[in-house]
Design a protein around this motif. Sequence first.
Motif, short mmCIF file in Angstrom:
data_model
loop_
_atom_site.label_atom_id
_atom_site.label_comp_id
_atom_site.label_asym_id
_atom_site.label_seq_id
_atom_site.Cartn_x
_atom_site.Cartn_y
_atom_site.Cartn_z
N PHE A 1 -19.36 -1.76 -5.63
CA PHE A 1 -20.07 -0.88 -6.56
C PHE A 1 -20.28 -1.66 -7.86
N VAL A 2 -21.43 -2.31 -7.96
CA VAL A 2 -21.66 -3.21 -9.10
C VAL A 2 -22.17 -2.45 -10.32
N PRO B 1 -28.24 -5.05 -0.07
CA PRO B 1 -28.43 -4.14 -1.21
C PRO B 1 -28.59 -2.70 -0.73
N PHE B 2 -28.11 -1.76 -1.54
CA PHE B 2 -28.12 -0.33 -1.17
C PHE B 2 -28.45 0.49 -2.41
N GLY B 3 -29.48 1.37 -2.29
CA GLY B 3 -29.86 2.22 -3.40
C GLY B 3 -29.28 3.62 -3.22
N THR B 4 -30.04 4.48 -2.49
CA THR B 4 -29.50 5.81 -2.18
C THR B 4 -29.42 6.05 -0.67
N ILE C 1 -24.04 -4.13 -1.34
CA ILE C 1 -24.05 -4.03 -2.81
C ILE C 1 -24.67 -2.69 -3.17
N ASP C 2 -23.84 -1.75 -3.58
CA ASP C 2 -24.33 -0.44 -4.00
C ASP C 2 -24.66 -0.52 -5.49
N VAL C 3 -25.98 -0.36 -5.81
CA VAL C 3 -26.41 -0.53 -7.21
C VAL C 3 -26.51 0.81 -7.95
N GLY D 1 -34.99 0.82 -7.40
CA GLY D 1 -34.81 -0.47 -6.72
C GLY D 1 -35.14 -0.36 -5.23
N GLY D 2 -34.66 0.70 -4.59
CA GLY D 2 -34.94 0.91 -3.16
C GLY D 2 -36.42 1.16 -2.93
N MET D 3 -37.05 1.90 -3.85
CA MET D 3 -38.49 2.17 -3.70
C MET D 3 -39.30 0.89 -3.85
N ALA D 4 -38.90 0.03 -4.81
CA ALA D 4 -39.60 -1.25 -4.94
C ALA D 4 -39.37 -2.08 -3.68
#
Length: 467
Positions: free
Chosen positions: A56-57, A79-82, A99-101, A150-153
Motif C-alpha cells: 500500500f504505497v 499496479p492496482f487502482g480499484t 502495488i495498491d495506489v 490511474g486505472g482509467m488511464a
Amino acid sequence: MSTAPTPLVECALPDSLMAELRALLGDRLSTAAAVREQHGRDESYHEPMPPDAVAFVQSTEEVVALVKACAAHKVPVIPFGTGTSLEGHVTAVRGGVCIDVSGMNKVLEVRTDDMDVSVQPGVTRKQLNEYLRDTGLFFPIDPGADASIGGMAATRASGTNAVRYGTMRENVLSLTVVTPEGRVVRTGRRARKSSAGYDLTRLFVGSEGTLGVVVEVTLRLHGIPEKIASAVCPFPDVRAAVDTVIMIIQTGIPIARVELLNAAQIDAVNRYSKLNNKVAPTLFFEFHGTPGHVAEQVDMVQDIAGEFGGSDFQWAETQEDRDRLWNARHTAYYAALAMRPGHKGVSSDVCVPISRLAECITETEEDLKSSPSFTTIVGHVGDGNFHVLVLIDPNDPASLEEARAINERVVARALAMDGTCTGEHGVGTGKIAYLEEEHGEALDLMRRIKRALDPDDIMNPGKIVRL
Ligand SMILES: Cc1cc2nc3c(=O)[nH]c(=O)nc-3n(C[C@H](O)[C@H](O)[C@H](O)COP(=O)(O)OP(=O)(O)OC[C@H]3O[C@@H](n4cnc5c(N)ncnc54)[C@H](O)[C@@H]3O)c2cc1C
C-alpha cells in the motif's frame, strides 16, 4: 472452470526482498490471505490469481524503491487502482507484488484558467468531480464504476460521455510514470498540442500497467454545461434504435450521451431499480449546452427518432431525476446479474465503425436467440461500442464454453467490419487471443516495445502481449 478462490500458496518472494520491502513500508506491506485474494481478482468471471504480497504505497519515492527492489529480483509488479476492470487485468499470473495506489489519492493542483488538473493515481473519478464541484468544471469520463484515474488511464477507459467528450486518450494531457527500472518519467507538458517527438503519453495510456506505474496524471477538464436534459425513449426493435443513433451521429448533433439497452436489459433494470420502463429496446439520451442549444438538439433528435418509430420520450430535467435515470443505466451490469443469483457475467466489448453498427448489433441479437443462457445487450452506441453480457453458472463448465463461443462470434463479426475486439475494457488476459487477428504485424511491434521498456517482463506480465 472454477471461479472459486485459488488455494493460496505461501508467499514465494525471496526473504531478502521481503525484508527490504518491510523496511520500506512496515505494516503497509501485507501478505494476509484476504488482502491477497482481494487484489488478485477483478469484477469479472476470470479466475482470481492472488499476488504474493500487497504493497500500500503512499508516494512516488516508495513506488520507485519498490520497483527497483522487485526489478533486482526479477519479481513481477502489478499496479492496482480499484480493481473494477473486467478482463483479468490484475490477476498475478506469475505471482509478485501488487502495488495498491489507492493511498496516493490527492488532487494536486486545479488550474481553472487552463481547465486542467493534476492528480495522484488513486483519486477516483467521483472524488475528483466532488473536489471540482465549486469550480464550474468537471471531468467527464464515466466508466460507471467509481474507478481510479490511474486505472482509467491504464485501461484507456471511456463510458457514457465519450461520444461528446472523448475517452482517456483525448483527456490525458500527460502522465508521470515509474518505469520498470525505477526511473521517473514525465511523458509530456500541459500544452494542448505538441509535435515534440514520440507521443509517450498515448503509449502509456492503455498500457494496463505493463510498461510502468502511473504516479501522476494531468487531465483536461470541461465546463459544466448551463443546461442538461436527459430522456429515455423505447423503440419497436433494436435496429430502429440503432438507426436513430447512426442518423444522429451522421447529422453531427453534438449529443452528450446516447446509450442502448435491449429489451432483456430493460426488464432486468426495471426489476433491479424498481422502475416501470416499457420492456423494449430503449435509448438513454443526454443533451448539454445553453438552453437554446439544448432545445435545438432535442427537436432534431425527436424528429429523427420519430422517423424510426421512437416517440414516447420521458424527460428528466432535475438533477434528482437525471441521477435516477443514469443510476439505472450504471447499475445495468448488476441488474443483469441479479436475474440469475449466483451467476457470473461474461462481457464482450466490441466497437465498429458507426455505419456498420446496426448490422453488427442485429446479427448479434439474432445469434443470441438460440442461447440457453440469460443474455443482454447494452451499448455506448454513439461510439459504435456495445457489450453482450452472458450470465454463466460457475458450476457448469458448459455455460462458460457457450459464453466464450458467443464472444468469439461477436469479435469475429466486429473484426470483419474493421472494428476492434475491445472498445474500452482493454485486453488483460481475456482478449489476448484476438490481438493477432486484429493487429497482425503491429502486434510484433507492440512486443518489441514491451521488450525494450521491460526486458525482464516484470510489469504486470502476461497481459496485452505474451513475450
Ligand atoms: C459495472 C461496471 C461497469 C463498467 N463500465 C465501464 C465502461 O463503461 N467503460 C469502461 O471503460 N470501463 C468500464 N468498466 C471497467 C473498469 O471500470 C475500467 O476498466 C476502469 O478504468 C478500471 O479502473 P480501476 O481503477 O478499477 O483499475 P484496476 O482494475 O485496478 O486496474 C486495471 C488495469 O490498470 C492497471 N493500473 C491500475 N492502476 C495503475 C497505475 N497507477 N499505473 C499503471 N497501471 C495501473 C492495472 O495493473 C490493470 O492492468 C466497468 C466495470 C464495471 C464493474
